[in-house]
Structure formats: C-alpha cells, structure tokens
Design a protein around this motif. Structure first.
Motif, PDB file in Angstrom:
ATOM      1  N   VAL A 117       0.815  -1.216   0.000  1.00 50.95           N
ATOM      2  CA  VAL A 117       0.000   0.000   0.000  1.00 50.95           C
ATOM      3  C   VAL A 117       0.849   1.267   0.000  1.00 50.95           C
ATOM      4  N   HIS A 118       2.141   1.139   0.244  1.00 50.92           N
ATOM      5  CA  HIS A 118       3.014   2.307   0.300  1.00 50.92           C
ATOM      6  C   HIS A 118       3.513   2.616  -1.111  1.00 50.92           C
ATOM      7  N   ARG A 119       2.702   3.340  -1.872  1.00 53.28           N
ATOM      8  CA  ARG A 119       3.007   3.629  -3.272  1.00 53.28           C
ATOM      9  C   ARG A 119       3.895   4.864  -3.364  1.00 53.28           C
ATOM     10  N   VAL A 120       5.050   4.759  -2.752  1.00 47.50           N
ATOM     11  CA  VAL A 120       6.027   5.843  -2.738  1.00 47.50           C
ATOM     12  C   VAL A 120       7.331   5.303  -3.322  1.00 47.50           C
ATOM     13  N   ASP A 121       8.389   6.102  -3.232  1.00 53.32           N
ATOM     14  CA  ASP A 121       9.705   5.655  -3.704  1.00 53.32           C
ATOM     15  C   ASP A 121       9.646   5.256  -5.176  1.00 53.32           C
ATOM     16  N   LEU A 122      10.018   4.029  -5.522  1.00 57.37           N
ATOM     17  CA  LEU A 122      10.039   3.620  -6.926  1.00 57.37           C
ATOM     18  C   LEU A 122       8.663   3.688  -7.555  1.00 57.37           C
ATOM     19  N   ALA A 123       7.644   3.306  -6.799  1.00 55.56           N
ATOM     20  CA  ALA A 123       6.277   3.321  -7.345  1.00 55.56           C
ATOM     21  C   ALA A 123       5.845   4.721  -7.746  1.00 55.56           C
ATOM     22  N   ALA A 124       6.290   5.736  -7.010  1.00 54.15           N
ATOM     23  CA  ALA A 124       5.864   7.107  -7.279  1.00 54.15           C
ATOM     24  C   ALA A 124       6.447   7.652  -8.576  1.00 54.15           C
ATOM     25  N   GLY A 125       7.493   7.019  -9.105  1.00 55.37           N
ATOM     26  CA  GLY A 125       8.074   7.465 -10.356  1.00 55.37           C
ATOM     27  C   GLY A 125       7.476   6.814 -11.589  1.00 55.37           C
ATOM     28  N   LEU A 126       6.466   5.974 -11.395  1.00 53.18           N
ATOM     29  CA  LEU A 126       5.845   5.254 -12.497  1.00 53.18           C
ATOM     30  C   LEU A 126       4.484   5.843 -12.835  1.00 53.18           C
ATOM     31  N   ALA A 166      13.635  -5.604 -12.889  1.00 50.45           N
ATOM     32  CA  ALA A 166      13.817  -5.429 -11.450  1.00 50.45           C
ATOM     33  C   ALA A 166      14.675  -4.203 -11.208  1.00 50.45           C
ATOM     34  N   MET A 167      14.371  -3.518 -10.118  1.00 52.62           N
ATOM     35  CA  MET A 167      15.132  -2.326  -9.754  1.00 52.62           C
ATOM     36  C   MET A 167      15.231  -2.251  -8.244  1.00 52.62           C
ATOM     37  N   ALA A 168      16.419  -1.960  -7.752  1.00 53.30           N
ATOM     38  CA  ALA A 168      16.618  -1.761  -6.318  1.00 53.30           C
ATOM     39  C   ALA A 168      17.458  -0.515  -6.119  1.00 53.30           C
ATOM     40  N   SER A 207      13.458   6.185 -10.536  1.00 54.07           N
ATOM     41  CA  SER A 207      12.513   5.238 -11.131  1.00 54.07           C
ATOM     42  C   SER A 207      11.941   5.793 -12.429  1.00 54.07           C
ATOM     43  N   ALA A 208      11.599   7.073 -12.419  1.00 57.03           N
ATOM     44  CA  ALA A 208      11.048   7.700 -13.620  1.00 57.03           C
ATOM     45  C   ALA A 208      12.069   7.702 -14.754  1.00 57.03           C
TER      46      ALA A 208
END
Length: 249
Positions: A169-178, A210-212, A237-238
C-alpha cells in the motif's frame, strides 16, 4: 551513499552503482522473512497469539516493539488475541507491520531467514535479528542489505510469494516514479537516515525489469511520504521507466 541496480527480469543487470555496498536493511528484510515463512511448510491458516514480547537473537534477553514506530495499526488491535499466519504475513509486506514481522520471525526462526539469503545468492546481506531487537543490535547483530542482493532476492522468490508484494500500500519511492496504475511488486523501507525500495516492474509495452535503490544519508528524514530521499528514488525510477524499451537491448 546511493546504490542502484536495474536488471531486465531474469537477466544480468544493465545498470549497477555501488551494488555491493551494505546498508541498514530497514523493512526490506521483511521480504526474506516472508519467503522463509512460505517455504517452512507451516499451515498459514493456523492462528497464533498476538503478543509483543520476543526473545532476542542473543538468547538471553527479550525485546518489544514500539507501537508509535509501527506503520501498521492493524495487528496492534489484535494484541492479546490471535491472528492467522497468513494474515500476519500479508500485513508484514503490504502495510510493513513491525509487530507482524516479529510474530512471523518467531514462527520460522533466524536460520530459515538466513537460508533465504543463501538460496538467493546474497553476497553482502543478512537479517539475523528481529525488528527493534535492541539487545541484539547492541551485541553486534545488524540487518544489512545491498542493492544487488535485493534484486537477487526478488529473482529467487516463488511467483505466489512475489505476487504478495503487488499489494504493497506504500506507493512511494520507486512506485511514485511510475505512471499511475503500473503493475509492480515492491517492498520499501525507511527510517531517519535510510530510504530503500526494491521492485519488479511490469510495463504494459515492454518486458518486466527489477530495480533496487538503497540510500543512506541526510536526505532521508524518516517520514513516510514527505521525504526528500523518497522523491530522489521516484526520480530515479522515472528515469529508468523512460528507458524501459532499451533495457533488454
């Protein structure tokens, strides 16, 4: 310190920066606990007592979680009652529950988690203690991860285990750049001085990758969303997303 690894799914990395530098694991270690639980053969529908008292990895001390430092209130509402291992495992990775993590870790044991890292081929990662095991930390037991090992860990997961990370549910970090709605399986972790995120990203018009990213430094203020380090991870991420069609070339 900023560490980055990007790899087309199932293939060698195409971008590596400080990939073997260890960072404090924060909540990314919960993925290894999840894998250990699912590989343990335990009946995940068994209900276990929800308690807040755990044996330190030192074996001669106990510790407890701090409710105010936990991002998930759900398991705390069941304190003194019971919950199924399946539900606790879900909260551990979808809401990053510290209490649920330690309850799952108590079920499988530290050696099972160490075996997850070995099976993944980790070279610099280990999670020998539970969340907030202060006596263990004082005795020199530290949870560490590298960006390279986080990608290896994701690649080692069974499809059903990896699928659980899609409900984060934490749509931050890498998720926020998509772009909104992009499918990804991810786990992040943060506290003051640390911000990490690892994900398998599924573009609708290109192959998965995959991305870390692991960041340790002053940008990480410990806030869940209003964090300069979180915005840094989103920008990275973006930038990778823009090159998604070239990743497998």
């Amino acid at each position: 310190m900023l560490s980055v690894v990007v790899a087309p799914w199932g293939r060698a990395p195409v971008l590596e920066r400080n990939e073997d530098v260890p960072h404090d694991a924060a909540s990314t270690m919960k993925v290894a606990v999840l894998a250990a639980l699912h590989r343990s053969g335990a009946d995940l529908d068994v209900r276990v007592p929800v308690v807040n008292a755990f044996t330190s990895v030192t074996g001669d001390a106990t510790y407890a979680n701090v409710r105010e430092d936990d991002s998930d209130p759900g398991p705390w509402e069941l304190l003194g009652g019971t919950a199924s291992l399946r539900w606790l495992a879900g909260r551990m990775v979808t809401h990053s529950s510290n209490l649920a993590t330690n309850l799952c870790l108590a079920e499988v044991g530290h050696e099972a988690v160490a075996e997850v890292w070995r099976r993944a081929g980790a070279t610099g990662s280990a999670s020998p203690r539970g969340i907030e095991d202060v006596p263990g930390r004082a005795a020199g037991f530290h949870n560490r991860v590298t960006a390279g090992d986080l990608v290896r860990l994701l690649e080692s997961l069974e499809p059903e285990v990896l699928g659980l990370l899609e409900d984060n549910v934490h749509r931050v970090d890498l998720a926020a750049g998509l772009p909104p709605g992009t499918r990804l399986a991810s786990k992040n972790g943060w506290f003051p001085g640390v911000r990490h995120s690892a994900a398998v990203i599924h573009p609708p018009d290109a192959g998965p990758y995959a991305m870390a990213v692991c960041y340790s430094g002053p940008l990480a203020n410990g806030h869940d969303v209003d964090d300069p380090a979180a915005r840094l991870l989103a920008r990275l991420s973006a930038a990778v997303w823009k090159e998604r069609h070239r990743l497998a070339c």
